[in-house]
Design a protein around this motif. Structure first.
Motif, PDB file in Angstrom:
ATOM      1  N   ILE A  49       0.853  -1.209   0.000  1.00 46.94           N
ATOM      2  CA  ILE A  49       0.000   0.000   0.000  1.00 46.94           C
ATOM      3  C   ILE A  49       0.880   1.248   0.000  1.00 46.94           C
ATOM      4  N   PHE A  50       1.925   1.265   0.846  1.00 51.01           N
ATOM      5  CA  PHE A  50       2.820   2.430   0.897  1.00 51.01           C
ATOM      6  C   PHE A  50       3.455   2.672  -0.470  1.00 51.01           C
ATOM      7  N   VAL A  51       3.898   1.597  -1.125  1.00 49.70           N
ATOM      8  CA  VAL A  51       4.602   1.763  -2.407  1.00 49.70           C
ATOM      9  C   VAL A  51       3.615   2.128  -3.521  1.00 49.70           C
ATOM     10  N   GLN A  52       2.502   1.415  -3.587  1.00 49.30           N
ATOM     11  CA  GLN A  52       1.607   1.601  -4.742  1.00 49.30           C
ATOM     12  C   GLN A  52       0.663   2.796  -4.578  1.00 49.30           C
ATOM     13  N   LYS A  53       0.250   3.083  -3.338  1.00 44.21           N
ATOM     14  CA  LYS A  53      -0.758   4.137  -3.145  1.00 44.21           C
ATOM     15  C   LYS A  53      -0.237   5.316  -2.332  1.00 44.21           C
ATOM     16  N   GLY A  54       0.857   5.116  -1.608  1.00 43.12           N
ATOM     17  CA  GLY A  54       1.469   6.209  -0.848  1.00 43.12           C
ATOM     18  C   GLY A  54       1.025   6.235   0.600  1.00 43.12           C
ATOM     19  N   GLN A  55       1.860   6.904   1.421  1.00 44.69           N
ATOM     20  CA  GLN A  55       1.559   6.945   2.860  1.00 44.69           C
ATOM     21  C   GLN A  55       0.284   7.756   3.144  1.00 44.69           C
ATOM     22  N   ASP A  56       0.045   8.838   2.365  1.00 45.49           N
ATOM     23  CA  ASP A  56      -1.144   9.658   2.639  1.00 45.49           C
ATOM     24  C   ASP A  56      -2.412   8.822   2.504  1.00 45.49           C
ATOM     25  N   TYR A  57      -2.435   7.981   1.490  1.00 40.59           N
ATOM     26  CA  TYR A  57      -3.588   7.101   1.282  1.00 40.59           C
ATOM     27  C   TYR A  57      -3.781   6.204   2.512  1.00 40.59           C
ATOM     28  N   PHE A  58      -2.655   5.639   2.998  1.00 45.58           N
ATOM     29  CA  PHE A  58      -2.720   4.741   4.163  1.00 45.58           C
ATOM     30  C   PHE A  58      -3.259   5.485   5.391  1.00 45.58           C
ATOM     31  N   ARG A  59      -2.808   6.729   5.586  1.00 53.06           N
ATOM     32  CA  ARG A  59      -3.243   7.496   6.762  1.00 53.06           C
ATOM     33  C   ARG A  59      -4.740   7.821   6.668  1.00 53.06           C
ATOM     34  N   LEU A  60      -5.227   8.085   5.471  1.00 57.07           N
ATOM     35  CA  LEU A  60      -6.664   8.337   5.315  1.00 57.07           C
ATOM     36  C   LEU A  60      -7.462   7.059   5.569  1.00 57.07           C
ATOM     37  N   ALA A  61      -6.903   5.944   5.113  1.00 50.22           N
ATOM     38  CA  ALA A  61      -7.582   4.660   5.342  1.00 50.22           C
ATOM     39  C   ALA A  61      -7.663   4.382   6.847  1.00 50.22           C
ATOM     40  N   GLU A  62      -6.583   4.727   7.582  1.00 50.95           N
ATOM     41  CA  GLU A  62      -6.601   4.532   9.037  1.00 50.95           C
ATOM     42  C   GLU A  62      -7.702   5.393   9.659  1.00 50.95           C
ATOM     43  N   ARG A  63      -7.805   6.633   9.219  1.00 58.15           N
ATOM     44  CA  ARG A  63      -8.824   7.526   9.804  1.00 58.15           C
ATOM     45  C   ARG A  63     -10.236   7.008   9.503  1.00 58.15           C
ATOM     46  N   ASP A  64     -10.446   6.575   8.264  1.00 60.79           N
ATOM     47  CA  ASP A  64     -11.770   6.040   7.903  1.00 60.79           C
ATOM     48  C   ASP A  64     -12.105   4.811   8.725  1.00 60.79           C
ATOM     49  N   LEU A  65     -11.099   3.981   8.944  1.00 59.25           N
ATOM     50  CA  LEU A  65     -11.313   2.753   9.706  1.00 59.25           C
ATOM     51  C   LEU A  65     -11.768   3.072  11.143  1.00 59.25           C
ATOM     52  N   LEU A  66     -11.171   4.130  11.713  1.00 61.42           N
ATOM     53  CA  LEU A  66     -11.577   4.516  13.074  1.00 61.42           C
ATOM     54  C   LEU A  66     -13.064   4.825  13.133  1.00 61.42           C
ATOM     55  N   ASN A  67     -13.576   5.470  12.099  1.00 66.80           N
ATOM     56  CA  ASN A  67     -15.004   5.786  12.077  1.00 66.80           C
ATOM     57  C   ASN A  67     -15.858   4.534  12.116  1.00 66.80           C
ATOM     58  N   ASP A  68     -15.392   3.461  11.472  1.00 69.27           N
ATOM     59  CA  ASP A  68     -16.124   2.183  11.539  1.00 69.27           C
ATOM     60  C   ASP A  68     -16.013   1.567  12.930  1.00 69.27           C
ATOM     61  N   LEU A  69     -14.775   1.524  13.446  1.00 67.36           N
ATOM     62  CA  LEU A  69     -14.544   0.843  14.723  1.00 67.36           C
ATOM     63  C   LEU A  69     -15.244   1.561  15.876  1.00 67.36           C
ATOM     64  N   LYS A  70     -15.432   2.874  15.709  1.00 65.25           N
ATOM     65  CA  LYS A  70     -16.095   3.689  16.737  1.00 65.25           C
ATOM     66  C   LYS A  70     -17.517   3.227  17.020  1.00 65.25           C
ATOM     67  N   GLN A  71     -18.134   2.611  16.036  1.00 65.05           N
ATOM     68  CA  GLN A  71     -19.542   2.182  16.197  1.00 65.05           C
ATOM     69  C   GLN A  71     -19.660   0.935  17.073  1.00 65.05           C
ATOM     70  N   LYS A  72     -18.529   0.263  17.321  1.00 65.92           N
ATOM     71  CA  LYS A  72     -18.627  -1.039  17.988  1.00 65.92           C
ATOM     72  C   LYS A  72     -18.004  -1.014  19.388  1.00 65.92           C
ATOM     73  N   GLU A  73     -18.328  -2.037  20.182  1.00 65.86           N
ATOM     74  CA  GLU A  73     -17.697  -2.133  21.504  1.00 65.86           C
ATOM     75  C   GLU A  73     -17.198  -3.548  21.751  1.00 65.86           C
ATOM     76  N   HIS A  74     -16.554  -3.723  22.902  1.00 64.23           N
ATOM     77  CA  HIS A  74     -15.983  -5.021  23.278  1.00 64.23           C
ATOM     78  C   HIS A  74     -14.939  -5.507  22.275  1.00 64.23           C
ATOM     79  N   GLN A  75     -14.086  -4.585  21.887  1.00 65.77           N
ATOM     80  CA  GLN A  75     -12.976  -4.937  21.003  1.00 65.77           C
ATOM     81  C   GLN A  75     -11.658  -4.636  21.736  1.00 65.77           C
ATOM     82  N   VAL A  76     -10.650  -5.488  21.501  1.00 63.55           N
ATOM     83  CA  VAL A  76      -9.277  -5.102  21.835  1.00 63.55           C
ATOM     84  C   VAL A  76      -8.657  -4.694  20.500  1.00 63.55           C
ATOM     85  N   ILE A  77      -8.243  -3.450  20.401  1.00 60.72           N
ATOM     86  CA  ILE A  77      -7.776  -2.935  19.112  1.00 60.72           C
ATOM     87  C   ILE A  77      -6.267  -2.662  19.176  1.00 60.72           C
TER      88      ILE A  77
END
Ligand code: S3P
Length: 172
Positions: A49-77
């Protein structure tokens, strides 16, 4: 003690995934690894992902993922080492549950990542000395964010038993 989610943060090599899996199993929470989820979503390894799409893409994907994980509970993340340090992710994490920083001395982190450099794009292609220098600088930049965690577990407090004790005692 009730924890909505338990969130493990820390530098690359701090043992978030290994410890996170064990804690999740012990307390019956779902184990989630942000790097792994992003890899699965993209059908690529983190390095690809870093090579083909770049670090900025990865950081945005991380932020988007947080929005999904925020909806749930009882997770060890187990959270990728850089995730808390971008956008307002650290504030988001702290709203999602109890944030634990797995702190270790940089020399120890260096020894721990050496055998697995190819899976970590930020660390690849460096000599051992260059790597230690790079990690020292990066940890210095990041540690003020990591230290905002609710709980700081030093290297002697990172067994499942110690950490669970610490979680209860610190939150009550
Ligand atoms: C990164 C840490 C990695 C992964 C990516 C970037 C970082 O996760 O998210 O390679 O910026 O520190 P781990 O901490 O799980 O190795």
């Amino acid at each position: 003690m009730q924890h909505r989610n338990i969130i493990l943060i820390g530098f690359m090599g701090s043992g978030k995934t290994t410890l996170g899996k064990k804690i999740a199993q012990k307390i019956g929470f779902e184990f989630v690894d942000t790097d792994l989820l992003i890899e699965q979503q993209n059908n690529l390894s983190t390095s690809e992902i870093f090579v083909q799409k770049g670090q900025d893409y990865f950081r945005l994907a991380e932020r988007d993922l947080l929005n999904d994980l925020k909806q749930k509970e009882h997770q060890v993340i187990a959270v990728g080492g850089g995730l808390p340090c971008f956008f307002d992710n650290m504030q988001q994490l702290k709203q999602m549950g109890t944030v634990v920083y797995l702190q270790r001395p940089v020399k120890e982190l260096h020894q721990r990542v050496l055998p697995k450099l190819s899976t970590r794009p930020l660390l690849a292609n460096k000599s051992s000395d260059e790597l230690l220098e790079y990690m020292t600088e990066l940890l210095e930049k990041r540690e003020s964010v990591y230290l905002e965690a609710h709980i700081i577990a030093n290297r002697n407090e990172q067994t499942v038993t110690d950490l669970l004790l610490k979680l209860d005692f610190s939150i009550e």
